[in-house]
Design an enzyme around this catalytic site. Structure first.
Site, PDB file in Angstrom:
ATOM      1  N   SER A 110     -36.962  39.008  70.181  1.00  0.00           N
ATOM      2  CA  SER A 110     -37.746  38.705  71.379  1.00  0.00           C
ATOM      3  C   SER A 110     -39.238  39.002  71.188  1.00  0.00           C
ATOM      4  O   SER A 110     -39.976  39.153  72.156  1.00  0.00           O
ATOM      5  CB  SER A 110     -37.179  39.482  72.569  1.00  0.00           C
ATOM      6  OG  SER A 110     -36.919  40.803  72.214  1.00  0.00           O
ATOM      7  N   GLU A 141     -25.126  40.160  78.046  1.00  0.00           N
ATOM      8  CA  GLU A 141     -24.397  39.041  77.416  1.00  0.00           C
ATOM      9  C   GLU A 141     -22.888  39.233  77.578  1.00  0.00           C
ATOM     10  O   GLU A 141     -22.157  38.295  77.899  1.00  0.00           O
ATOM     11  CB  GLU A 141     -24.753  38.936  75.930  1.00  0.00           C
ATOM     12  CG  GLU A 141     -24.022  37.774  75.249  1.00  0.00           C
ATOM     13  CD  GLU A 141     -24.114  37.799  73.729  1.00  0.00           C
ATOM     14  OE1 GLU A 141     -25.214  37.958  73.188  1.00  0.00           O
ATOM     15  OE2 GLU A 141     -23.061  37.652  73.081  1.00  0.00           O
ATOM     16  N   CYS A 187     -28.194  30.521  75.646  1.00  0.00           N
ATOM     17  CA  CYS A 187     -28.141  30.064  74.254  1.00  0.00           C
ATOM     18  C   CYS A 187     -26.825  29.296  74.041  1.00  0.00           C
ATOM     19  O   CYS A 187     -25.762  29.773  74.452  1.00  0.00           O
ATOM     20  CB  CYS A 187     -28.210  31.258  73.307  1.00  0.00           C
ATOM     21  SG  CYS A 187     -28.031  30.769  71.588  1.00  0.00           S
ATOM     22  N   CYS A 196     -23.531  35.635  65.799  1.00  0.00           N
ATOM     23  CA  CYS A 196     -24.593  34.684  65.476  1.00  0.00           C
ATOM     24  C   CYS A 196     -25.250  35.074  64.147  1.00  0.00           C
ATOM     25  O   CYS A 196     -25.630  36.230  63.958  1.00  0.00           O
ATOM     26  CB  CYS A 196     -25.622  34.711  66.602  1.00  0.00           C
ATOM     27  SG  CYS A 196     -27.116  33.854  66.175  1.00  0.00           S
ATOM     28  N   ASN A 256     -31.608  44.590  69.824  1.00  0.00           N
ATOM     29  CA  ASN A 256     -31.596  44.088  68.443  1.00  0.00           C
ATOM     30  C   ASN A 256     -32.766  44.669  67.649  1.00  0.00           C
ATOM     31  O   ASN A 256     -32.656  44.888  66.447  1.00  0.00           O
ATOM     32  CB  ASN A 256     -31.529  42.552  68.415  1.00  0.00           C
ATOM     33  CG  ASN A 256     -32.867  41.898  68.657  1.00  0.00           C
ATOM     34  OD1 ASN A 256     -33.666  41.750  67.744  1.00  0.00           O
ATOM     35  ND2 ASN A 256     -33.130  41.516  69.898  1.00  0.00           N
TER      36      ASN A 256
HETATM   37  S1  SF4 Z   1     -29.372  35.874  68.563  1.00  0.00           S
HETATM   38 FE1  SF4 Z   1     -28.210  33.987  68.216  1.00  0.00          FE
HETATM   39  S2  SF4 Z   1     -26.855  33.880  69.972  1.00  0.00           S
HETATM   40 FE2  SF4 Z   1     -28.451  35.313  70.530  1.00  0.00          FE
HETATM   41  S3  SF4 Z   1     -29.993  34.081  71.540  1.00  0.00           S
HETATM   42 FE3  SF4 Z   1     -30.551  34.179  69.401  1.00  0.00          FE
HETATM   43  S4  SF4 Z   1     -29.672  32.317  68.480  1.00  0.00           S
HETATM   44 FE4  SF4 Z   1     -28.655  32.675  70.431  1.00  0.00          FE
END
Ligand code: SF4
Length: 285
Positions: free
Chosen positions: A268, A129, A99, A196, A226
């Site tokens: 996701s 990450e 990303c 983000c 998440n």
């Molecule tokens: S949450 Fe934000 S930083 Fe993470 S992949 Fe998605 S757009 Fe990119």
């Protein structure tokens, strides 16, 4: 039954971009082998669909020596400089779907560590990450912290300038609290807020919807951090919150006596799975 679907449910920009990259590589593969480095997203259905189309997963840290040459796609979480180099040196064509927001952090820590800053990364040290971010720091002058429980290491960097970044999914408020604590201790910190907004917007919207409905459905892979966080946020506001991966996990009996249901989904979760759940609830209740 009234259904309130979160506008922010599902793929964020970075995840959509990574999944689109895999589809694009499949379309031009021409019998060339395609891999993703780690599962492209935390969603078994999507990973299995790609597998059926010939896309294999190279597990992180795997020995690459016996792997048939081909294209390796780096997922949105990104990888360390060393992993990227190793893949190229092993003869793979590397397609980088990191990303851009994560890529920006790689650049920041790379440049600031080279310029002599002590780098402080706020996030979960075992998250891919964060492992990737750490892998772009030059030298050993860095620390990863996930909260304010142990800041004693700061004593050893008293005379240094500190560059502070965060995992993209870290909580805004907790990050600000940490900045305040460290500033109050008199440290010279360059704060680069790399959280983000997609994550925060999704969480705020989920929280708002949870307050208004009788039951909340959170859709996402069980390993998706998440989605787990989203579930916790919704559960705080709405006791009847259910965490499902697909419509098959949904126990309709628990929704029989309610009028308003909210739906959200992790970054996701593909659109078709969200639509299936929405349609299922609409048809069956
Ligand atoms: S949450 Fe934000 S930083 Fe993470 S992949 Fe998605 S757009 Fe990119």
């Amino acid at each position: 039954m009234n259904i309130k679907l979160a506008k922010s449910a599902g793929f964020c920009f970075g995840v959509k971009r990574a999944v689109d990259t895999v589809n694009s590589e499949i379309s031009k593969a021409n019998n060339k082998k395609i891999y993703t480095y780690g599962p492209i997203i935390h969603n078994e259905e999507v990973v299995n669909e790609f597998k059926a189309q010939g896309v294999d997963v190279i597990e992180e840290g795997a020995d690459l020596s016996g792997v048939e040459p081909g294209t390796v796609i780096i997922r949105s979480h990104g990888v360390s400089k060393e992993v990227q180099k190793n893949l190229i040196d092993s003869g793979f064509d590397v397609v980088d779907a990191t990303c851009p927001f994560v890529k920006k952090i790689h650049k920041l820590v790379d440049e600031h560590s080279a310029a002599g800053y002590y780098v402080l990364v706020v996030g979960n040290p075992s998250h891919p990450e964060v492992e990737g971010i750490v892998g772009w720091i030059n030298g050993e002058d860095y620390k990863v912290i996930s909260n304010d429980s142990d800041l004693s290491f700061l004593e050893n960097v008293k005379e240094r300038k500190i560059c502070m970044v965060s995992q993209t999914t870290y909580n805004h408020r907790k990050f600000q609290d940490l900045v305040e604590i460290i500033t109050e201790k008199g440290y010279d910190i360059l704060v680069l807020n790399t959280i983000c907004n997609a994550t925060e917007e999704r969480q705020v919207e989920a929280s708002e919807i949870s307050k208004e409905v009788d039951a909340m459905i959170v859709i996402g892979g069980k390993k998706s951090s998440n989605t787990q966080k989203l579930f916790e946020i919704c559960k705080r506001e709405c006791e009847d919150t259910y965490y499902i991966q697909t419509k098959d996990d949904l126990d309709l009996s628990v929704l029989q006596s309610i009028d308003n249901v909210g739906i959200t989904a992790g970054a996701s979760t593909p659109k078709n799975i969200i639509e299936e759940v929405q349609q299922y609830v609409r048809d069956e209740l």
